[in-house]
Design a protein around this motif. Sequence first.
Motif, short mmCIF file in Angstrom:
data_model
loop_
_atom_site.label_atom_id
_atom_site.label_comp_id
_atom_site.label_asym_id
_atom_site.label_seq_id
_atom_site.Cartn_x
_atom_site.Cartn_y
_atom_site.Cartn_z
N VAL A 1 0.85 -1.20 0.00
CA VAL A 1 0.00 0.00 0.00
C VAL A 1 0.89 1.25 0.00
N PRO A 2 0.31 2.42 -0.31
CA PRO A 2 1.08 3.68 -0.20
C PRO A 2 1.56 3.90 1.24
N GLU A 3 2.60 4.71 1.40
CA GLU A 3 3.21 4.92 2.72
C GLU A 3 2.22 5.49 3.72
N THR A 4 1.24 6.24 3.27
CA THR A 4 0.30 6.89 4.17
C THR A 4 -0.85 5.98 4.61
N ALA A 5 -0.91 4.77 4.08
CA ALA A 5 -2.05 3.88 4.34
C ALA A 5 -1.61 2.65 5.13
N LYS A 6 -2.60 2.00 5.74
CA LYS A 6 -2.37 0.74 6.45
C LYS A 6 -2.80 -0.43 5.56
#
Length: 242
Positions: free
Chosen positions: A223-228
């Motif tokens: 996932v993107p760095e900002t997501a879990k």
Amino acid sequence: MNKAILSTSLVSSLLLLPSLSLAEEATWSGNAELGFIQTKGNSDTQSFNGKFDITRELQPLTSAFKLEALTSEEDGDPSKEKYLSELKFDYSFAKHSYATSLLSYEDDRFNGYQYQSLLFVGYGYRAWQDVNGKLDLEAGPGYRRDSLEQRNEHGEKVEEEAIARVSLNLSVKISDNAKFTEVFSAEGSDSKVVYKSNMGLQSTLIGQLAMKINYQVKYTTAVPETAKKTDSLVGITLVYSF
């Protein structure tokens, strides 16, 4: 609501128009769900969960359209906002076998993506069906297109790739007034695999009105760095069937 969701709704309507003249021969069914929770005190929270789906059966073709919306606020600030639309067609060519296609669009404002879309075409097998429920199994290739909120390590804003998809759709009648449902899917590619599980327990209250306890889990391996990687939801809704 996002323009793409409205576009999907329009496409579904146009695809159904040619068969409206045979509406008297078709079987229509659907569900409308609504859930709302509000708390006050040390923290003020409110959440709304709404779903609508409609199915049209005119053998050998079954058409289904689904919309979902989820919003949540905590102390006046949005903490969750998600919209989902799906359009599905099944074409039976044997007693237990059918060709299937799925077009899906998801707009989740808190998962690092602007949107996630999927086109799937495959083979379906109805492994079991009687008065107590059914079990459908599906598998085939697909195509996934995701738009990122921020560019990835390769400097890309859009990720596109071919995938393989398998799914399971189970519905079991527990008693005259209760049923259990489970919809599971896995969508895999070289870059990531997305697992989704939607489990529900529905109990009739009166007539066509029921209460449903729902547990949803979505797990993505990358996932993107900002997501879990894991996203889950527990909800209680009122369901009206027609």
